[in-house]
Design an enzyme around this catalytic site. Structure first.
Site, PDB file in Angstrom:
ATOM      1  N   GLY A  19      41.943  46.436  34.217  1.00 35.67           N
ATOM      2  CA  GLY A  19      41.890  45.255  32.764  1.00 35.67           C
ATOM      3  C   GLY A  19      41.702  45.712  31.187  1.00 35.67           C
ATOM      4  O   GLY A  19      41.068  45.044  30.679  1.00 35.67           O
ATOM      5  N   ALA A  20      42.946  46.717  31.450  1.00 38.70           N
ATOM      6  CA  ALA A  20      42.596  47.566  30.492  1.00 38.70           C
ATOM      7  C   ALA A  20      43.505  46.900  29.408  1.00 38.70           C
ATOM      8  O   ALA A  20      43.965  47.221  28.550  1.00 38.70           O
ATOM      9  CB  ALA A  20      42.679  49.574  30.727  1.00 38.70           C
ATOM     10  N   SER A  55      40.225  29.538  28.501  1.00 40.84           N
ATOM     11  CA  SER A  55      40.715  28.225  29.651  1.00 40.84           C
ATOM     12  C   SER A  55      42.279  28.578  29.306  1.00 40.84           C
ATOM     13  O   SER A  55      42.461  26.486  28.833  1.00 40.84           O
ATOM     14  CB  SER A  55      40.199  27.858  27.750  1.00 40.84           C
ATOM     15  N   ASN A 112      37.085  47.709  36.386  1.00 36.92           N
ATOM     16  CA  ASN A 112      36.571  47.091  34.466  1.00 36.92           C
ATOM     17  C   ASN A 112      37.196  45.595  34.634  1.00 36.92           C
ATOM     18  O   ASN A 112      36.094  44.406  33.706  1.00 36.92           O
ATOM     19  CB  ASN A 112      37.049  48.088  33.644  1.00 36.92           C
ATOM     20  N   SER A 163      27.181  44.389  33.633  1.00 40.78           N
ATOM     21  CA  SER A 163      26.950  43.629  32.529  1.00 40.78           C
ATOM     22  C   SER A 163      25.102  43.664  32.534  1.00 40.78           C
ATOM     23  O   SER A 163      24.294  44.129  33.449  1.00 40.78           O
ATOM     24  CB  SER A 163      27.360  42.263  32.378  1.00 40.78           C
ATOM     25  N   TYR A 176      28.571  33.893  36.905  1.00 37.71           N
ATOM     26  CA  TYR A 176      28.939  35.177  36.211  1.00 37.71           C
ATOM     27  C   TYR A 176      27.308  36.377  36.498  1.00 37.71           C
ATOM     28  O   TYR A 176      27.788  37.829  37.445  1.00 37.71           O
ATOM     29  CB  TYR A 176      28.861  35.163  34.414  1.00 37.71           C
ATOM     30  N   ALA A 178      25.609  36.075  38.665  1.00 38.53           N
ATOM     31  CA  ALA A 178      25.330  36.391  40.831  1.00 38.53           C
ATOM     32  C   ALA A 178      26.868  37.632  40.699  1.00 38.53           C
ATOM     33  O   ALA A 178      26.157  38.746  41.637  1.00 38.53           O
ATOM     34  CB  ALA A 178      25.419  35.104  41.153  1.00 38.53           C
ATOM     35  N   LYS A 180      27.877  39.726  39.082  1.00 41.12           N
ATOM     36  CA  LYS A 180      27.005  41.293  38.068  1.00 41.12           C
ATOM     37  C   LYS A 180      26.210  42.065  38.475  1.00 41.12           C
ATOM     38  O   LYS A 180      26.467  42.458  38.673  1.00 41.12           O
ATOM     39  CB  LYS A 180      27.235  40.954  36.760  1.00 41.12           C
TER      40      LYS A 180
HETATM   41  P1  NAD Z   1      38.485  41.042  27.977  1.00 39.87           P
HETATM   42  O1  NAD Z   1      39.225  39.327  28.457  1.00 39.87           O
HETATM   43  O2  NAD Z   1      39.447  41.833  26.076  1.00 39.87           O
HETATM   44  O3  NAD Z   1      39.403  41.737  29.585  1.00 39.87           O
HETATM   45  C1  NAD Z   1      39.480  41.294  30.626  1.00 39.87           C
HETATM   46  C2  NAD Z   1      40.709  41.645  31.203  1.00 39.87           C
HETATM   47  O4  NAD Z   1      40.801  41.591  32.440  1.00 39.87           O
HETATM   48  C3  NAD Z   1      41.580  41.466  31.260  1.00 39.87           C
HETATM   49  O5  NAD Z   1      42.836  42.334  29.965  1.00 39.87           O
HETATM   50  C4  NAD Z   1      42.415  40.529  31.405  1.00 39.87           C
HETATM   51  O6  NAD Z   1      44.046  40.259  31.732  1.00 39.87           O
HETATM   52  C5  NAD Z   1      41.866  41.442  32.955  1.00 39.87           C
HETATM   53  N1  NAD Z   1      41.986  40.417  34.361  1.00 39.87           N
HETATM   54  C6  NAD Z   1      40.864  39.277  34.301  1.00 39.87           C
HETATM   55  N2  NAD Z   1      41.473  38.943  35.858  1.00 39.87           N
HETATM   56  C7  NAD Z   1      42.342  40.170  36.301  1.00 39.87           C
HETATM   57  C8  NAD Z   1      42.553  40.164  37.853  1.00 39.87           C
HETATM   58  N3  NAD Z   1      42.080  39.105  38.351  1.00 39.87           N
HETATM   59  N4  NAD Z   1      42.905  41.006  37.449  1.00 39.87           N
HETATM   60  C9  NAD Z   1      43.960  42.417  37.493  1.00 39.87           C
HETATM   61  N5  NAD Z   1      42.902  41.697  35.698  1.00 39.87           N
HETATM   62  C10 NAD Z   1      42.500  40.734  35.129  1.00 39.87           C
HETATM   63  O7  NAD Z   1      37.161  41.354  28.302  1.00 39.87           O
HETATM   64  P2  NAD Z   1      36.194  42.511  27.654  1.00 39.87           P
HETATM   65  O8  NAD Z   1      35.089  40.972  27.152  1.00 39.87           O
HETATM   66  O9  NAD Z   1      36.869  43.484  27.290  1.00 39.87           O
HETATM   67  O10 NAD Z   1      35.514  42.784  29.568  1.00 39.87           O
HETATM   68  C11 NAD Z   1      35.778  43.439  30.518  1.00 39.87           C
HETATM   69  C12 NAD Z   1      34.347  43.532  31.488  1.00 39.87           C
HETATM   70  O11 NAD Z   1      33.571  43.601  30.722  1.00 39.87           O
HETATM   71  C13 NAD Z   1      34.588  42.380  31.843  1.00 39.87           C
HETATM   72  O12 NAD Z   1      33.860  42.727  33.361  1.00 39.87           O
HETATM   73  C14 NAD Z   1      33.055  41.484  31.407  1.00 39.87           C
HETATM   74  O13 NAD Z   1      32.515  41.331  32.783  1.00 39.87           O
HETATM   75  C15 NAD Z   1      32.689  43.130  30.956  1.00 39.87           C
HETATM   76  N6  NAD Z   1      31.413  43.027  30.443  1.00 39.87           N
HETATM   77  C16 NAD Z   1      31.663  42.528  28.694  1.00 39.87           C
HETATM   78  C17 NAD Z   1      30.649  42.213  27.712  1.00 39.87           C
HETATM   79  C18 NAD Z   1      30.930  42.116  26.588  1.00 39.87           C
HETATM   80  O14 NAD Z   1      30.183  41.735  25.168  1.00 39.87           O
HETATM   81  N7  NAD Z   1      32.053  41.412  25.946  1.00 39.87           N
HETATM   82  C19 NAD Z   1      29.676  42.241  27.954  1.00 39.87           C
HETATM   83  C20 NAD Z   1      28.965  42.868  29.645  1.00 39.87           C
HETATM   84  C21 NAD Z   1      30.415  43.256  30.216  1.00 39.87           C
END
Ligand code: NAD
Length: 273
Positions: A19-20, A55, A112, A163, A176, A178, A180
């Site tokens: 997810g980078a 969405s 991630n 999270s 969500y 559950a 985490k």
């Molecule tokens: P983001 O949407 O910017 O990044 C998430 C990435 O995951 C995206 O590039 C997406 O394409 C990829 N992804 C989704 N489903 C996938 C799959 N099945 N296989 C491979 N890649 C997949 O979101 P973010 O905010 O950078 O989130 C990153 C992590 O941080 C997540 O696990 C999220 O739950 C966690 N998080 C985010 C926040 C926040 O405030 N943004 C807070 C707490 C935790």
């Protein structure tokens, strides 16, 4: 005049960050690269499910990851994108095989990738529950399982992006939260199974301005993003992808921290009254 190059324990390391293509993952990937690691990014452009924070089925993660690769190469490290849906065992196996054959091994796995929706349990379809659990929890299990033999060999580390939702409940986020909580339970259990070879820890971000907030959470609240920050974060500012990246480097370099969940939330979880 010779140039002094600062050596760290991540020099020569190989890291996978799932997810980078997204914001937090790219922050983690670039900080790991700054500390000397080569990076493999695993991400997807299209999910088979409609349930994600944009969405639609489009997430464009693998496409966006190309820009992260260029940034890391500019920093002097090797970087590579593998299109991999973390919920698909055969794609996960191919990710690990490609990483080991092209980069020569695997030292660090950062799980991630994650998605979010907001729906009360009474209105939630079973496949919405499954979608969130599949990416956020099962994906961590699948990629970890495939990576473990190589991580044992290199005496490496796993870092999971959980999270603050792994610590608390939130209306509309039952699935969500559950997922985490599951990540934290898996982190603690794996730390015991993999000791003394591999450390396993979690990072728990508070609020980071990414599509999760912009597309999903802020539109649900009757206030602006800035008002949310002011209301819930004692330190008065949101957290950043760099915060998570610096913590990832710290955890990856330390062999005496395992089974821990480190919260980076500016005090949100203390702010109960
Ligand atoms: P983001 O949407 O910017 O990044 C998430 C990435 O995951 C995206 O590039 C997406 O394409 C990829 N992804 C989704 N489903 C996938 C799959 N099945 N296989 C491979 N890649 C997949 O979101 P973010 O905010 O950078 O989130 C990153 C992590 O941080 C997540 O696990 C999220 O739950 C966690 N998080 C985010 C926040 C926040 O405030 N943004 C807070 C707490 C935790």
């Amino acid at each position: 005049m010779s140039i002094m190059v600062e050596r760290t324990s991540l020099d020569g390391a190989v890291s996978i960050v799932t997810g980078a293509g997204g914001d937090i993952g790219s922050g983690i990937a670039t900080e790991l690269a700054s500390a000397g690691s080569d990076i493999v990014i695993a991400d997807v452009d299209v999910l088979e499910t409609a349930y994600n924070q944009q969405s639609s089925q489009e997430v464009s993660g693998a496409t966006r990851a190309q820009a992260v690769v260029e940034q890391i190469e500019d920093q002097g490290q090797r970087a590579h994108v593998v299109e991999c849906n973390v919920t698909k065992p055969e794609q996960v196996d191919a990710l690990i095989d490609e990483t080991v054959s092209e980069f020569g091994g695997l030292d660090l796995l950062v799980n991630n990738a994650g998605i979010i929706t907001v729906t009360p349990v009474e209105e939630m379809a079973a496949d919405e529950w499954d979608s969130i659990m599949d990416v956020n929890a099962k994906g961590v299990f699948l990629v970890s399982k495939a990576a473990i033999p190589h991580l044992r060999e290199s005496e490496g580390s796993i870092i999971n992006t959980a999270s603050i939702a792994g610590d608390i409940g939130a209306a509309g986020l039952g699935h969500y939260c559950a997922s985490k909580h599951a990540v934290l339970g898996l982190t603690k259990s794996l730390s015991l199974e993999l000791a003394p070879d591999v450390t396993v820890n979690a990072i728990c971000p508070g609020i980071v301005q990414t599509p999760m907030w912009e597309d999903v959470l802020t539109p649900e609240l009757e206030e602006s993003y800035e008002e949310t920050i002011e209301r819930v974060i004692p330190m008065g500012r949101d957290q950043t992808p760099d915060d998570m990246g610096r913590l990832a480097v710290f955890l990856a370099e330390n062999r005496n921290i395992t089974g821990q969940a480190v919260t980076v939330d500016g005090g949100i979880l203390q702010n109960v009254i």
